[in-house]
Design an enzyme around this catalytic site. Structure first.
Site, PDB file in Angstrom:
ATOM      1  N   ASP A 123       0.844  -1.182   0.000  1.00 28.45           N
ATOM      2  CA  ASP A 123       0.000   0.000   0.000  1.00 28.45           C
ATOM      3  C   ASP A 123       0.894   1.252   0.000  1.00 28.45           C
ATOM      4  O   ASP A 123       1.874   1.309  -0.728  1.00 28.45           O
ATOM      5  CB  ASP A 123      -0.961  -0.043   1.199  1.00 28.45           C
ATOM      6  CG  ASP A 123      -2.071   0.982   1.138  1.00 28.45           C
ATOM      7  OD1 ASP A 123      -3.126   0.669   0.558  1.00 28.45           O
ATOM      8  OD2 ASP A 123      -1.890   2.098   1.670  1.00 28.45           O
ATOM      9  N   ASP A 249      -7.063  -8.859  -3.968  1.00 33.49           N
ATOM     10  CA  ASP A 249      -7.070  -7.420  -3.752  1.00 33.49           C
ATOM     11  C   ASP A 249      -7.567  -6.693  -5.005  1.00 33.49           C
ATOM     12  O   ASP A 249      -6.832  -6.579  -5.986  1.00 33.49           O
ATOM     13  CB  ASP A 249      -5.674  -6.914  -3.379  1.00 33.49           C
ATOM     14  CG  ASP A 249      -5.662  -5.416  -3.133  1.00 33.49           C
ATOM     15  OD1 ASP A 249      -6.733  -4.857  -2.820  1.00 33.49           O
ATOM     16  OD2 ASP A 249      -4.584  -4.797  -3.240  1.00 33.49           O
ATOM     17  N   HIS A 278      -6.360  -7.204   0.569  1.00 37.73           N
ATOM     18  CA  HIS A 278      -5.455  -6.064   0.430  1.00 37.73           C
ATOM     19  C   HIS A 278      -4.383  -6.098   1.518  1.00 37.73           C
ATOM     20  O   HIS A 278      -3.214  -5.850   1.244  1.00 37.73           O
ATOM     21  CB  HIS A 278      -6.247  -4.758   0.502  1.00 37.73           C
ATOM     22  CG  HIS A 278      -5.397  -3.540   0.324  1.00 37.73           C
ATOM     23  ND1 HIS A 278      -4.722  -3.270  -0.852  1.00 37.73           N
ATOM     24  CD2 HIS A 278      -5.099  -2.522   1.174  1.00 37.73           C
ATOM     25  CE1 HIS A 278      -4.049  -2.129  -0.720  1.00 37.73           C
ATOM     26  NE2 HIS A 278      -4.262  -1.656   0.499  1.00 37.73           N
TER      27      HIS A 278
END
Length: 300
Positions: A123, A249, A278
């Site tokens: 991320d 994801d 995710h």
């Protein structure tokens, strides 16, 4: 810059979190001091692994990975980005920019003089972490990227657009529930509470609110030019660079192909697809430990 600091008692007795807090203060360009929290576990002479979290989590995301690496004689270093975890939190959304985050973490990295690093990033940990690799390639010996990217204004996936719309319009940002929803397994009540711990109320969530809006998915976004320059370095990065995206994801699906097509260090690497959502660190922590340990072992 007005700065909030989450009270220490919010972090007392967290499940699966035996790690002592460490702190380092960096100074913003405007003169404001900001305290960064980080975990540093395992032998001092062990191969160092830098674990960078993203939005809206904190180093707690790596709790099982930290312990697994330390048990294998590796040194696990996991900071909280400014605005998250036990790190300080600027009170205004306008205080959060991509370039400020890169500058803050660059100062932290160089002040601690971390070298010989293997990076695992996911991320926003990837957006910031890959900028660190580009700025200080001599400090990194290997990289594993998961569910991340380094956008340069060329658009967004439907999954990211949906997340952006929610994050900017929802009346409340339920941090713990977001972590639960972004993981394939169901988090326990105690785990959800640990993700909520850094945020006593909405005043502390300005960074979490702002991060999605900072991702440079259009040509008009700030940091497009800086990310393009970072890609120029990554396109020459020939140290081991492995992709370990998850199979569940919708936000970053397919993103591994970009790295495998552009970073020379990806050639010949044992790229994997991990089981998970995710927040793959919640779904496949043991597999991540194995990947990091094996990458270090291959270097001898």
């Amino acid at each position: 810059m007005d700065v909030l600091r989450t009270p220490d008692e919010r972090f007392e007795g967290l499940a699966e979190w035996p790690y002592a807090p460490r702190y380092h203060t960096v100074t913003d360009a405007d003169g404001t001091d900001l305290r960064i929290h980080y975990v540093d576990e395992g032998p001092r002479d062990g191969a160092p692994v830098l674990l960078l979290h993203g939005e809206p989590s904190w180093a707690f995301l790596y709790r099982k990975i930290i312990g697994g690496l330390a048990a294998r004689g590796r040194r696990a270093i996991a900071p909280d980005l400014i605005g998250f975890g036990r790190s300080d939190k600027p009170a205004s959304r306008s205080d959060y920019t991509f370039e400020r985050h890169v500058a803050w973490m660059s100062q932290w990295l160089t002040d601690l003089n971390l070298t010989g690093l293997t990076l695992f990033c996911q991320d926003w940990g990837g957006l910031i972490g890959l900028r660190l690799v580009a700025a200080f390639p001599e400090r990194f010996e290997g990289v594993i990227v998961s569910n991340t990217g380094l956008p340069v204004g060329t658009g967004a996936t439907e999954g990211f657009q949906a997340w952006l719309n929610f994050s900017q319009n929802a009346p409340e940002l339920p941090i713990g529930l977001l972590l639960n929803g972004g993981s394939q397994r169901d988090l326990s009540t105690a785990e959800i509470a640990a993700y909520d711990a850094p945020f006593p109320d909405d005043r502390y969530k300005e960074g979490a609110r702002q991060f999605p809006a900072l991702v440079p998915v259009t040509p008009e976004h700030a940091s497009v030019a800086e990310n393009k320059r970072a890609w120029e370095v990554l396109e020459r990065f020939d140290k081991p660079f492995l992709t370990a995206f998850s199979d569940g994801d919708p936000i970053t699906r397919g993103g591994e192909a970009v790295f495998q097509g552009r970073v020379p260090g990806t050639r010949g690497q044992p790229h994997v697809t991990l089981k998970g959502g995710h927040f793959v660190q919640e779904d496949s922590p043991d597999e991540i430990v194995e990947l990091l340990d094996a990458m270090i072992a291959r270097r001898g």
